[in-house]
Design a protein around this motif. Structure first.
Motif, PDB file in Angstrom:
ATOM      1  N   UNK A 139       0.868  -1.175   0.000  1.00  0.00           N
ATOM      2  CA  UNK A 139       0.000   0.000   0.000  1.00  0.00           C
ATOM      3  C   UNK A 139       0.906   1.226   0.000  1.00  0.00           C
ATOM      4  N   UNK A 140       0.883   1.935  -1.088  1.00  0.00           N
ATOM      5  CA  UNK A 140       1.677   3.151  -1.174  1.00  0.00           C
ATOM      6  C   UNK A 140       1.063   4.165  -0.225  1.00  0.00           C
ATOM      7  N   UNK A 141       1.903   4.781   0.598  1.00  0.00           N
ATOM      8  CA  UNK A 141       1.393   5.742   1.570  1.00  0.00           C
ATOM      9  C   UNK A 141       0.761   6.926   0.852  1.00  0.00           C
ATOM     10  N   UNK A 142      -0.415   7.308   1.320  1.00  0.00           N
ATOM     11  CA  UNK A 142      -1.150   8.420   0.730  1.00  0.00           C
ATOM     12  C   UNK A 142      -1.398   9.451   1.830  1.00  0.00           C
ATOM     13  N   UNK A 143      -0.776  10.609   1.702  1.00  0.00           N
ATOM     14  CA  UNK A 143      -0.856  11.653   2.724  1.00  0.00           C
ATOM     15  C   UNK A 143      -2.294  12.156   2.881  1.00  0.00           C
ATOM     16  N   UNK A 144      -3.017  12.262   1.772  1.00  0.00           N
ATOM     17  CA  UNK A 144      -4.402  12.729   1.823  1.00  0.00           C
ATOM     18  C   UNK A 144      -5.264  11.765   2.657  1.00  0.00           C
ATOM     19  N   UNK A 145      -5.079  10.466   2.449  1.00  0.00           N
ATOM     20  CA  UNK A 145      -5.824   9.467   3.224  1.00  0.00           C
ATOM     21  C   UNK A 145      -5.425   9.536   4.692  1.00  0.00           C
ATOM     22  N   UNK A 146      -4.122   9.722   4.935  1.00  0.00           N
ATOM     23  CA  UNK A 146      -3.623   9.802   6.319  1.00  0.00           C
ATOM     24  C   UNK A 146      -4.243  10.985   7.041  1.00  0.00           C
ATOM     25  N   UNK A 147      -4.306  12.127   6.368  1.00  0.00           N
ATOM     26  CA  UNK A 147      -4.907  13.313   6.984  1.00  0.00           C
ATOM     27  C   UNK A 147      -6.386  13.090   7.293  1.00  0.00           C
ATOM     28  N   UNK A 148      -7.099  12.469   6.371  1.00  0.00           N
ATOM     29  CA  UNK A 148      -8.514  12.157   6.607  1.00  0.00           C
ATOM     30  C   UNK A 148      -8.659  11.188   7.781  1.00  0.00           C
ATOM     31  N   UNK A 149      -7.793  10.179   7.816  1.00  0.00           N
ATOM     32  CA  UNK A 149      -7.836   9.193   8.903  1.00  0.00           C
ATOM     33  C   UNK A 149      -7.525   9.846  10.241  1.00  0.00           C
ATOM     34  N   UNK A 150      -6.586  10.776  10.264  1.00  0.00           N
ATOM     35  CA  UNK A 150      -6.241  11.482  11.503  1.00  0.00           C
ATOM     36  C   UNK A 150      -7.432  12.298  12.020  1.00  0.00           C
ATOM     37  N   UNK A 151      -8.140  12.938  11.098  1.00  0.00           N
ATOM     38  CA  UNK A 151      -9.323  13.725  11.489  1.00  0.00           C
ATOM     39  C   UNK A 151     -10.402  12.811  12.056  1.00  0.00           C
ATOM     40  N   UNK A 152     -10.630  11.676  11.387  1.00  0.00           N
ATOM     41  CA  UNK A 152     -11.631  10.721  11.873  1.00  0.00           C
ATOM     42  C   UNK A 152     -11.232  10.156  13.242  1.00  0.00           C
ATOM     43  N   UNK A 153      -9.951   9.869  13.399  1.00  0.00           N
ATOM     44  CA  UNK A 153      -9.462   9.319  14.666  1.00  0.00           C
ATOM     45  C   UNK A 153      -9.646  10.323  15.791  1.00  0.00           C
ATOM     46  N   UNK A 154      -9.272  11.553  15.525  1.00  0.00           N
ATOM     47  CA  UNK A 154      -9.431  12.607  16.533  1.00  0.00           C
ATOM     48  C   UNK A 154     -10.902  12.750  16.934  1.00  0.00           C
ATOM     49  N   UNK A 155     -11.779  12.764  15.951  1.00  0.00           N
ATOM     50  CA  UNK A 155     -13.218  12.870  16.233  1.00  0.00           C
ATOM     51  C   UNK A 155     -13.732  11.674  17.017  1.00  0.00           C
ATOM     52  N   UNK A 156     -13.262  10.487  16.657  1.00  0.00           N
ATOM     53  CA  UNK A 156     -13.693   9.267  17.338  1.00  0.00           C
ATOM     54  C   UNK A 156     -13.321   9.321  18.815  1.00  0.00           C
ATOM     55  N   UNK A 157     -12.083   9.645  19.098  1.00  0.00           N
ATOM     56  CA  UNK A 157     -11.635   9.649  20.501  1.00  0.00           C
ATOM     57  C   UNK A 157     -12.200  10.826  21.277  1.00  0.00           C
ATOM     58  N   UNK A 158     -12.444  11.915  20.599  1.00  0.00           N
ATOM     59  CA  UNK A 158     -13.076  13.067  21.261  1.00  0.00           C
ATOM     60  C   UNK A 158     -14.513  12.723  21.683  1.00  0.00           C
ATOM     61  N   UNK A 159     -15.224  12.010  20.839  1.00  0.00           N
ATOM     62  CA  UNK A 159     -16.626  11.670  21.111  1.00  0.00           C
ATOM     63  C   UNK A 159     -16.818  10.445  22.001  1.00  0.00           C
ATOM     64  N   UNK A 160     -15.808   9.579  22.060  1.00  0.00           N
ATOM     65  CA  UNK A 160     -15.984   8.315  22.777  1.00  0.00           C
ATOM     66  C   UNK A 160     -15.185   8.183  24.068  1.00  0.00           C
ATOM     67  N   UNK A 161     -14.261   9.084  24.302  1.00  0.00           N
ATOM     68  CA  UNK A 161     -13.444   8.947  25.521  1.00  0.00           C
ATOM     69  C   UNK A 161     -13.367  10.268  26.262  1.00  0.00           C
TER      70      UNK A 161
END
Length: 161
Positions: A139-161
């Protein structure tokens, strides 16, 4: 040791989001190629007869469609979907196990040694999952996907913990 466990758990969730975004994009590209091929092959003959003056355009469309059909099996999009979906499911299960154990870690029910053992077992499980699905694929690293994943991760942990 709690912080190490937490950081690894967050990393696993972020990786799961990243894989999900990767799979979604691969699905979109695979679908686009399939739709283009279907439209080109079914409409080109009818369009050719209607627009005789522009026959070179339709010839190009047919040629591109034929080339895509011939090389489709070598494009990564369809192949990725075959291993990304089960990979994502295994990662989600791994994350759920880690989250379940997080409450014991955070509550101080486990010693540093027990947390370290738990963390080791999850790292080992992750390594097995990764080698199972990415054995022959990259899987070639994709910075755009990483940034989207980081935003989703931040939102997930903000809402669940």
């Amino acid at each position: 040791m709690q912080e190490k466990y937490w950081n690894y758990m967050v990393q696993i969730k972020a990786w799961t989001f990243y894989l999900d975004i990767y799979a979604e994009d691969s699905y979109k590209w695979d679908r686009r190629i399939n739709i283009y091929g279907a439209i080109a092959s079914s409409s080109s003959i009818a369009a050719w007869t209607i627009w005789r003056n522009w026959s070179f355009i339709w010839a190009a469309i047919i040629a591109i469609s034929q080339v895509l059909t011939a090389i489709k099996q070598y494009l990564p999009f369809g192949r990725r979907l075959k291993y990304l979906q089960p990979f994502i499911e295994d990662m989600k299960l791994l994350y759920l196990k880690m989250e379940y154990d997080w409450y014991k870690v955070a509550a101080g029910e486990l010693s540093e040694t027990e947390i370290n053992g738990l963390l080791y077992s999850y790292k080992k499980e992750y390594s097995g999952i990764e080698s199972k699905y990415l054995k022959e694929e990259i899987l070639v690293e994709n910075v755009k996907y990483k940034n989207k994943a980081d935003i989703k991760t931040e939102g997930y942990f903000k809402n669940n913990f």
